[in-house]
Design an enzyme around this catalytic site. Structure first.
Site, short mmCIF file in Angstrom:
data_model
loop_
_atom_site.label_atom_id
_atom_site.label_comp_id
_atom_site.label_asym_id
_atom_site.label_seq_id
_atom_site.Cartn_x
_atom_site.Cartn_y
_atom_site.Cartn_z
N ASP A 33 62.77 75.97 60.24
CA ASP A 33 62.92 76.62 58.93
C ASP A 33 63.33 75.63 57.84
O ASP A 33 64.35 75.84 57.15
CB ASP A 33 63.98 77.73 59.02
CG ASP A 33 63.71 78.72 60.15
OD1 ASP A 33 62.53 78.97 60.43
OD2 ASP A 33 64.69 79.23 60.72
N GLU A 202 57.52 86.92 56.17
CA GLU A 202 58.94 86.58 56.07
C GLU A 202 59.03 85.21 55.41
O GLU A 202 58.06 84.71 54.84
CB GLU A 202 59.60 86.58 57.46
CG GLU A 202 58.93 85.65 58.45
CD GLU A 202 59.60 85.64 59.81
OE1 GLU A 202 60.68 86.22 59.98
OE2 GLU A 202 59.02 85.02 60.73
O1 FUB Z 1 64.56 80.87 62.55
C1 FUB Z 1 64.69 82.25 62.73
C2 FUB Z 1 63.59 82.95 62.01
O2 FUB Z 1 62.33 82.55 62.53
C3 FUB Z 1 63.49 82.64 60.55
O3 FUB Z 1 64.45 83.27 59.80
C4 FUB Z 1 62.09 83.05 60.31
O4 FUB Z 1 61.58 82.65 59.08
C5 FUB Z 1 61.39 82.43 61.49
O5 FUB Z 1 61.12 81.07 61.31
#
Ligand code: FUB
Length: 439
Positions: A33, A202
């Site tokens: 991320d 997301e």
């Molecule tokens: O790293 C945990 C979660 O997985 C993140 O918040 C999302 O964007 C995905 O990468």
């Protein structure tokens, strides 16, 4: 690459340590991320920090206890500034939740604001907290409460040219709200954005470029996450879907999460893949590749590479397994040590004339006398080293059952400036190569 384990240990203890790498750019620990920001003339990287779960509940899921911050001036040599925030030292976070997911960091009026999602004590779900520092690498002091009105993950802040900040996050869709001047409270009701195409989204990353607002996001268009983007004339939307920045990975990692940044005149895409953890895609590693805008402001598709970005110093270990190109037959890469993937990769040559190339190696204006190579061959063989397609050294590799050797041979043609390297198998059918380095 055994020193990676020592680096990880020292960084875990709070020491500042140096890392030199291509893709993935951070070695010795998992990182995911990535939010890349330019502060004080350096590129700072704020990733989340995947770990193999110490608790049963998260054995098959994301597990993150803290954050590290990294910086670089050449995108090749990275400094790990150590741990900046942990689930243990944020008053509102459940200290056994291991839920410190994708963060962001922005600078405003002399302060650095670090935004992070985590699970609050005694409640389900996620909130978004803020920690504040005077320097990009901390120390960060967390606020005692999360931001009111923000339930969700993956915060991203866009600071507009008029000084207004906008917070984007993911929680039942992609949300945006204005932030107050103090950067720690909402100044408007959240609204949903980027509801332009169907499919799970997301990880929003928003930025402004040439007067246009970009909202970029991981999106499950097919089976796993690709990276997509939309554009608008207004940071609150509506955004118009424009296309894909990176296609879904054909090899294994369900998530992708990213940021875009311009540094020293070049745009880059930071993203992640499960390079060091091929069997478990919740242990990821950050990568970077160059990115290009079209004259009309749209973004060209980025193809993920192992070579990544930056210019490699000829005097440091050149990891040819992070190749820029490879012959179709007779050359492949594999882990050096299946039991510890952080030891990195090697090139296997098993056919005469098989090759790998590695571009942008800087020979400067020194007099390079020798090339060292870490090699292993069961029956012996010869590697040819070429710079800009001229052979500059030949390395005869003696037979050895299992012992890696570091050999040193003369460089026959002096080199200067930036050159593309190629190594090919001149003789034999089984030679393994870890790295080469010039002296
Ligand atoms: O790293 C945990 C979660 O997985 C993140 O918040 C999302 O964007 C995905 O990468």
């Amino acid at each position: 690459m055994k020193s990676n384990r020592l680096f990880a240990l020292l960084a875990g203890l709070g020491f500042v340590v140096g890392i030199q790498a291509q893709n993935p750019i951070i070695t010795g620990q998992f990182t995911a991320d990535p939010t890349a920001r330019v502060f004080e003339g350096k590129l700072y990287l704020y990733p989340s920090h995947d770990i193999p779960s110490p608790i049963e509940r998260l054995k098959e899921w994301f597990c993150m206890a803290d954050y590290h911050v990294f910086s670089s001036e050449n995108l090749v040599d990275w400094t790990d500034h150590g741990m900046i925030l942990s689930q243990e030292n944020v008053p509102w976070v459940d200290s056994e939740s291991y839920s410190m997911w994708a963060p962001d960091c922005v600078y405003k009026d002399g302060k650095y604001y670090f935004y992070f999602p985590a699970s609050p004590k005694g409640k389900k779900g996620f909130n978004v907290g803020v920690a504040i520092a005077d320097k990009p690498y901390g120390p960060f002091k967390p606020l005692p409460e999360p931001i009111k009105g923000v339930g969700g993950i993956d915060p991203c802040v866009l600071l507009d040219t008029d000084g207004q900040a906008y917070l984007y996050w993911s929680g039942r869709g992609l949300n945006v709200a204005k932030l107050k001047d103090n950067m720690t409270e909402l100044a408007s009701e959240p609204v949903l954005v980027a509801d332009v195409e169907d499919g799970f989204k997301e990880g929003p990353f928003a930025f402004k470029h040439n007067g246009k607002y970009y909202l970029t996001y991981p999106w499950v268009k097919d089976k796993t996450e690709c990276l997509a983007y939309a554009m608008s004339d207004n940071p609150m939307g509506p955004f118009e879907y424009k296309g894909i920045i990176m296609e879904q990975s054909p090899t294994g990692c369900w998530t992708n999460h990213h940021s875009l940044v311009e540094y020293k005149g070049q745009w880059y895409l930071f993203y992640h893949h499960n390079d060091y953890s091929p069997e478990f895609d919740k242990n990821r590693s950050v990568r970077a590749d160059s990115l290009t805008f079209n004259p009309d402001g749209t973004i060209q598709l980025v193809t993920p590479t192992l070579r990544g970005v930056g210019i490699t110093d000829a005097g440091k270990a050149i990891q040819l397994d992070r190749y820029s190109a490879i012959s179709q037959e007779g050359a492949s890469i594999d882990y050096i040590n299946q039991a510890n993937k952080f030891d990195g990769w090697k090139v296997l040559f098993n056919r005469k004339d098989a090759w790998v190339s590695y571009n942008r190696v800087d020979f400067g204006n020194q007099e390079w006398q020798k090339v060292d190579a870490r090699v292993l061959s069961s029956a012996g063989g010869t590697l040819g080293v070429y710079a800009n397609e001229k052979m500059i050294a030949e390395i005869e590799v003696p037979a050895s059952v299992s012992e890696w050797k570091t050999l040193s041979v003369p460089v026959e043609v002096a080199q200067a400036g930036i050159q593309d390297l190629r190594v090919s198998l001149v003789k034999g059918n089984d030679v393994q190569l870890d790295w080469i380095r010039f002296e």
